[in-house]
Design a protein around this motif. Structure first.
Motif, PDB file in Angstrom:
ATOM      1  N   PHE A 180       0.911  -0.949  -0.329  1.00 56.32           N
ATOM      2  CA  PHE A 180       0.467  -0.223  -0.026  1.00 56.32           C
ATOM      3  C   PHE A 180       1.027   0.831   0.064  1.00 56.32           C
ATOM      4  N   ASN A 200     -18.346  -9.220  11.801  1.00 56.09           N
ATOM      5  CA  ASN A 200     -19.590 -10.611  12.818  1.00 56.09           C
ATOM      6  C   ASN A 200     -19.774  -9.859  13.220  1.00 56.09           C
ATOM      7  N   TRP A 205     -23.557  -8.685   7.530  1.00 57.73           N
ATOM      8  CA  TRP A 205     -22.811 -10.062   7.055  1.00 57.73           C
ATOM      9  C   TRP A 205     -23.775 -10.145   5.938  1.00 57.73           C
TER      10      TRP A 205
ATOM     11  N   GLU B 147     -18.058 -17.908  -1.108  1.00 54.09           N
ATOM     12  CA  GLU B 147     -18.693 -17.236  -0.801  1.00 54.09           C
ATOM     13  C   GLU B 147     -18.904 -17.274   1.044  1.00 54.09           C
ATOM     14  N   VAL B 148     -17.179 -18.075   1.410  1.00 52.12           N
ATOM     15  CA  VAL B 148     -17.326 -18.427   2.657  1.00 52.12           C
ATOM     16  C   VAL B 148     -17.215 -17.365   3.296  1.00 52.12           C
ATOM     17  N   PHE B 149     -17.019 -15.696   2.736  1.00 51.10           N
ATOM     18  CA  PHE B 149     -16.383 -14.799   3.279  1.00 51.10           C
ATOM     19  C   PHE B 149     -17.404 -13.936   2.658  1.00 51.10           C
ATOM     20  N   PRO B 150     -17.553 -12.221   3.560  1.00 48.19           N
ATOM     21  CA  PRO B 150     -17.989 -11.389   2.754  1.00 48.19           C
ATOM     22  C   PRO B 150     -16.616 -11.021   1.708  1.00 48.19           C
ATOM     23  N   ASN B 153     -12.140  -5.626  -0.461  1.00 51.94           N
ATOM     24  CA  ASN B 153     -10.886  -5.249  -1.073  1.00 51.94           C
ATOM     25  C   ASN B 153      -9.516  -6.599  -1.292  1.00 51.94           C
ATOM     26  N   VAL B 156      -6.712  -5.592   1.160  1.00 56.54           N
ATOM     27  CA  VAL B 156      -6.882  -5.337   2.411  1.00 56.54           C
ATOM     28  C   VAL B 156      -7.081  -6.640   3.547  1.00 56.54           C
ATOM     29  N   VAL B 157      -8.077  -7.258   2.697  1.00 59.14           N
ATOM     30  CA  VAL B 157      -8.542  -8.952   3.867  1.00 59.14           C
ATOM     31  C   VAL B 157      -7.092  -9.673   3.818  1.00 59.14           C
ATOM     32  N   LEU B 161      -5.859 -10.603   7.317  1.00 60.14           N
ATOM     33  CA  LEU B 161      -5.218 -11.699   7.487  1.00 60.14           C
ATOM     34  C   LEU B 161      -3.811 -12.072   8.284  1.00 60.14           C
ATOM     35  N   MET B 196     -11.760 -16.018  14.669  1.00 60.36           N
ATOM     36  CA  MET B 196     -11.323 -15.289  12.925  1.00 60.36           C
ATOM     37  C   MET B 196     -11.732 -15.714  12.234  1.00 60.36           C
ATOM     38  N   SER B 199     -15.777 -17.735  12.527  1.00 56.60           N
ATOM     39  CA  SER B 199     -17.148 -16.652  13.149  1.00 56.60           C
ATOM     40  C   SER B 199     -17.611 -16.016  11.325  1.00 56.60           C
ATOM     41  N   ASN B 200     -16.592 -16.133  10.694  1.00 57.42           N
ATOM     42  CA  ASN B 200     -16.598 -15.260   9.194  1.00 57.42           C
ATOM     43  C   ASN B 200     -17.137 -16.210   8.504  1.00 57.42           C
ATOM     44  N   LYS B 202     -20.952 -18.670   7.945  1.00 55.76           N
ATOM     45  CA  LYS B 202     -22.547 -17.987   8.417  1.00 55.76           C
ATOM     46  C   LYS B 202     -23.000 -19.024   8.563  1.00 55.76           C
ATOM     47  N   TRP B 205     -22.016 -18.369  12.522  1.00 53.01           N
ATOM     48  CA  TRP B 205     -22.460 -17.798  13.308  1.00 53.01           C
ATOM     49  C   TRP B 205     -23.820 -18.234  13.422  1.00 53.01           C
ATOM     50  N   ASP B 206     -24.848 -18.587  12.545  1.00 53.57           N
ATOM     51  CA  ASP B 206     -26.275 -19.265  13.161  1.00 53.57           C
ATOM     52  C   ASP B 206     -26.492 -19.137  14.451  1.00 53.57           C
TER      53      ASP B 206
END
Lengths: 210, 210
Positions: A180, A200, A205, B147-150, B153, B156-157, B161, B196, B199-200, B202, B205-206
DNA sequence: TCCCATAACTAAACACTGTTCATTTATTGA
DNA sequence: TCAATAAATGAACAGTGTTTAGTTATGGGA
């Protein structure tokens, strides 16, 4: 015994002068490049004089580290104003990283440097350092109670979140964020915090996930 | 010109000997406590001889750092075997932290030490360091596709991590995980990674959220 | 075989570092 | 004013990374 007190004052003023000068030099050149002789020269005393006020170089670093912990704790408390627990936690992390990036030498001394923490548990620093950590734990707990956060071992979650912000701060301080441009750092930090905390948050989400 | 080649070989063997000896000493006492004279003594040559094979002490550290990057990259690749993207990412992080904790001196050299990275972009190290980073980015990308992750960018992700695992590793290496007993470290690391990544996820989480 | 250019190596020095201590200088209460 | 105490320091010590002038070993051509 007014004289004796004045003497004490002068003694502590001298300590203060040494600390201030040392820190200024550290900010300028990084603490590994600063010598006792540098500090002595700056305050126009002989190197030996410094040893009348500090046991050794480590004690100077150590004292400055404690100063750093105080500063951080004060800085952290600003995040307490927000009502929403998740936003508060977000602000908490933001404040932490801001402190680290604005005071890289203090931060280095406190969390990145190796050496002066020899005895695993430096009780004095732990006391004040622990206060910051307790602040974080409280915050995490309140997030769990508000159900914006999955229930889990609070220590694990607190340590995880701390690791996260520490990781971001220390990689940037050590210039490892080379993917960056420097001017985008603030944006990255913000996005990273969102990634951690917003993802979270169930509503966000679900929104993200269509 | 067989002789010339043998000479070259001996030269590189000597470099290898110096590096190996230096690293062993580093592992023993930590690299800030090792001097050129120490290394020289160990290999039974004069200190000056070392300067025939390395420009200076930094070049030794620098070379070992590159070795570290190679090792890490090889180690990271073991995580590629898993099919499930999220599990793969989990393994990826686990492998990273494992490398850091099992090779703290290498890790220190690579990501925590300050000094030898002077020129912001050390191209050689970046090349190999970047390879590891690209591996991570690919992994992240595949998580997003599954799609296990939102969606976000990728840089950034990935940086987030990385910061996370680096934060965990470096706090432990610098003995800042004092809230946990040493023997629980592995458990903490595992739980932190779950915090980490799971909890990402879904479904989990549910489930957690009832 | 001898000779010597080249390579390998090192002793000694240089300019630093943190730290100590005998000695000097300043201050103060009687 | 004088002795006692406190403050400051010069000079040294042992250690550091690094350089250089000088020594020793090696290998190929005569």
């Amino acid at each position: 015994m007014g004289i004796k007190e004045r003497k004490e004052l002068e003694k502590s003023e001298m300590r203060g002068l040494i600390l201030k000068t040392a820190m200024n030099l550290f900010l300028d050149k990084g603490f590994e490049n600063i010598t006792i002789r540098n500090i002595a020269e700056k305050i126009e005393y002989s190197p030996a004089t410094i040893y009348l006020y500090f046991k050794n170089k480590d004690e100077i670093l150590h004292t400055l580290r404690r100063e750093g912990f105080e500063k951080l704790y004060e800085h952290q408390k600003t995040s307490l104003k927000l009502d929403d627990p998740l936003k508060r936690l977000h602000k908490h992390g933001e404040a932490y990283i801001q402190f680290a990036l604005e005071n890289p030498e203090y931060y280095d001394l406190m969390f990145m440097m190796r050496g002066p923490v020899k005895e695993r548990q430096d009780i004095n620093n732990c006391d004040i350092g622990l206060k910051s950590y307790e602040l974080l734990k409280t915050n995490v707990e309140e997030c769990m109670e508000a159900e914006v956060f999955p229930r889990a071992n609070i220590d694990v979650v607190a340590f995880s979140l701390w690791s996260y912000v520490h990781g971001i701060a220390s990689l940037i301080i050590r210039d490892r964020g080379y993917m960056f441009p420097l001017e985008k750092i603030n944006y990255i930090v913000e996005e990273a915090l969102n990634f951690m905390l917003v993802s979270n948050n169930k509503k966000k989400w679900d929104l993200n996930n269509k």
